[in-house]
Every structure is written in C-alpha cells, then in structure tokens.
Enzyme design. Structure first.
Site: not given
Length: 372
Positions: A139-141, A164, A168
């Site tokens: 993810t870009d998060e 989260y 990741k």
C-alpha cells in the site's frame, strides 16, 4: 515472461476485494492456472468468485498463510511458478481497535510465506527455478502523510502512521531482506486507494452508496478534505499481472490512478449520481447530500496520499483505463445491481458500525490494498 507459457499462480487472499478482481482477471484474460489460498475472514467472500469458480484452471484452498504446514503442502501439491501475496488485514480503523491481528497476518504471515518460498525454491529444477517469483502487494500508506504538493515515488521514505500501515511497512522490509539476503526473486508493488465492484462495505465508496440507499447518515471524518488517489480495481489487477510477469526482479513499482480527490468530493459525486439514478428516494430525502454528517476525525489520519506511477508506465507500459468519473459510474451501478451480494456479506460481524473510535458513530474509510 511470455504469456504463452501456461503458469501456475498462487494468489493469497484471493477471496477479498483486490484478490478476487485479480483472480477473475487471471482466469478470464490469461491461460494460467490459479490457486486461491484464503482463510475467509470477514472480508473474504467466495461469492465474489462465483463467475469463475467452476473453471478447471481455478482451485480454492481454505487456510491461513500463518499455517506453515498448510503453505508447504499447498506449494508442494500445486507447484506454483508465481506467488502473488495479497492476504492481509487491511482496514485502518480495525487496526486501531485491534492491532494484534495485523501483526500476526501482515508480518508473521508474510514471514511464513517467505520462508516456505525459500525452501520450495531450493527444491525446484533449474528451468522452473528460473521462472519463479514472489510478488508482494502493498500500500501507499507505508509512506505516511504527503504534503500539499508532490507525489509518492518508489524512493519515498517509509513513515507509516497507523498500526495497519506499520505492519505493511514491516512486511515490505521483510520481502526486501529475503531478496537481498537469500536471493529470493521478488517484486513489490505499492498501490493507492482501490474502488470498484465486490468491495467490502466498511470502505468509503460502498459505505456511502449503501447508507444513502437506506437514508442513513453519510459520515465524513473531520473536514472531509483528506485527499486520496483513486484506482479502479480492474486497472489494478492488470497492473499486478504486468509486474508479476514482466517486472524487474528486486524492484518496487508504485501503482496509482492519477485521480486525486478529497473525501468530501467523492461523497458529493456519489450523491449527485444517486440523485440522478434513484427514483423515488428514501422517505424525507430530496437530495442525498443532506445525509452528509461530519464526525470526529480518526486518530493519526493522514491528510494526503498521491502516487507517481511514471515507473510502471515507462518500464511496463501500464496506465489506468478508467478515470474516476467513468469508474465511479460503473461502481455505483454495480452496487445497485448487486444488493443481494451486499446483504450476504453484511450478514457477518460487520454492520457498517464505526471502528477505530470509542464512540459507536458510523464508520467510514478509504480503500486500500485489501484482503483477508
């Protein structure tokens, strides 16, 4: 890699939102055999795969990626050429309420897959060994909050904000370490917010659609000006396949839709589209926008994400087909046509309550790399 060689692709988390879109794409658009390993948590739904479930090239394995014995047996039985790893706990608010499952699945689960892949690869004969690759979907998060200008690139530093995104980020680092230390052939992708059909209704777009149809409040965190880059899930599935088959080993590709929108813009667009499509409206509602309700912001809520997808475009020739305007129309229509699917998936533990907050206000979140 030539598409003419029929490969076996093991997809972890293939019953979730992005995973099921990928599985449908692989079965419908490629000649490959697909093994779907999924433990069917709340966000996994085999109804999302009903259109391809009887295809002779599709096989489902019920199980947890943390179960090393099961993972070993699955690899030994099906002999995958490519592993596409999407299985993850993905909802930010759930990670605030209960981080433990995110640590278990996203970090320990990835570690289990990496170790199983390393042992599996060591036993392969030379030609099959040369074809093998491990594709980690992220993810870009992991990059954290982006300022008002600029874009995330593959060189952006990691700065995760939520349990989260931290889990990741940890899994990304493990994959890179296994590549560098053990020469495991890997590729990594980091994607922006996905939307489209078969998305679990805790995410912003399906939540707004379904709440509006029932005349319920449409929750907006804070001032609603958080910006996300929206990627249509079928565009993402095409990108994932491109990276898994043609991506340069040991590298990362960012996948974005080039569709930056404020959350409040997204909600307004959905309301305007529903105003046009829904006749009559729920009792007492003249304009769905009157349901918009501002609620307290989420802790650690990043204000802006945006992806620079130049690398995947230039190296692999991928770019999104859908604009946000075209994709959102398709998405809304899909939910209107598939309310039975929505009812079935909501029969479980999730009833669109707000998560990640002590109050019981209604939840909303953007959508991300996703899956059980």
């Amino acid at each position: 890699m030539s598409m003419n060689i029929n490969k076996t692709i093991l997809v972890t988390g293939g019953a979730g939102f992005i995973g099921s879109a990928l599985v449908r794409f692989l079965i419908n658009e490629t000649p490959h055999t697909v093994i779907n390993l999924d433990k069917l948590t709340y966000a996994g739904n085999l109804e999302s795969l009903s259109s391809i479930e009887n295809n002779k090239r599709y096989h489902f394995v019920l199980g947890d990626i943390c179960d090393r014995h099961l993972v070993d047996d699955t690899m030994k039985r099906y002999q995958p050429d490519i592993i596409m790893h999407l299985a993850a706990e993905s909802h930010v608010d759930r990670s605030i309420d209960g981080p433990g499952e995110f640590i278990q699945t996203n970090i320990l689960g990835t570690y289990t897959l990496l170790e199983a892949s390393r042992d599996y690869l060591a036993e392969l004969e030379t030609n099959k060994k040369q074809r093998f690759r491990f594709h980690h979907i992220s993810t870009d998060e992991v990059y954290g909050d982006l300022g008002e200008t600029g874009l995330f690139t593959e060189q952006s530093p990691y700065n995760p904000s939520s349990p989260y995104s931290a889990s990741k980020a940890a899994s990304d680092h493990l994959v890179r370490a296994w590549s560098r230390t053990f020469q495991l052939p890997v590729v990594i992708t980091n994607c922006s917010n996905n939307y489209g059909s078969y998305q679990f209704p805790e995410k912003l777009i399906p939540l707004v659609i379904l709440n509006a149809l029932e005349g319920k409040p449409l929750p907006v965190y804070g001032d609603g000006k958080q910006i996300r880059d929206w990627l249509y899930v079928d565009d993402h599935a095409r990108a994932l396949y491109k990276v898994a088959t043609d991506g340069k080993l040991g590298t990362t590709y960012n996948i974005g839709g080039s569709n930056e929108k404020q959350n409040i813009e997204v909600i307004t667009i959905i309301c305007d589209q529903l105003n046009f499509l829904i006749k009559p409206k729920p009792s007492g509602i003249e304009d769905f926008k009157q349901l918009i309700t501002y609620v307290e912001d989420r802790p650690g809520h990043d204000l802006r994400y945006a992806i620079d997808a130049t690398k995947i475009n230039q190296e692999l020739g991928w770019k999104p087909v859908e604009t946000f305007e075209s994709g959102i129309v398709k998405t809304i229509q899909w939910y209107l046509d598939n309310l039975e699917w929505c009812r079935h998936i909501q029969d479980g533990s999730y009833q669109r309550e707000r998560l990640g907050h002590s109050s019981k206000a209604i939840n909303h979140d953007d959508s991300k790399h996703e899956n059980p």
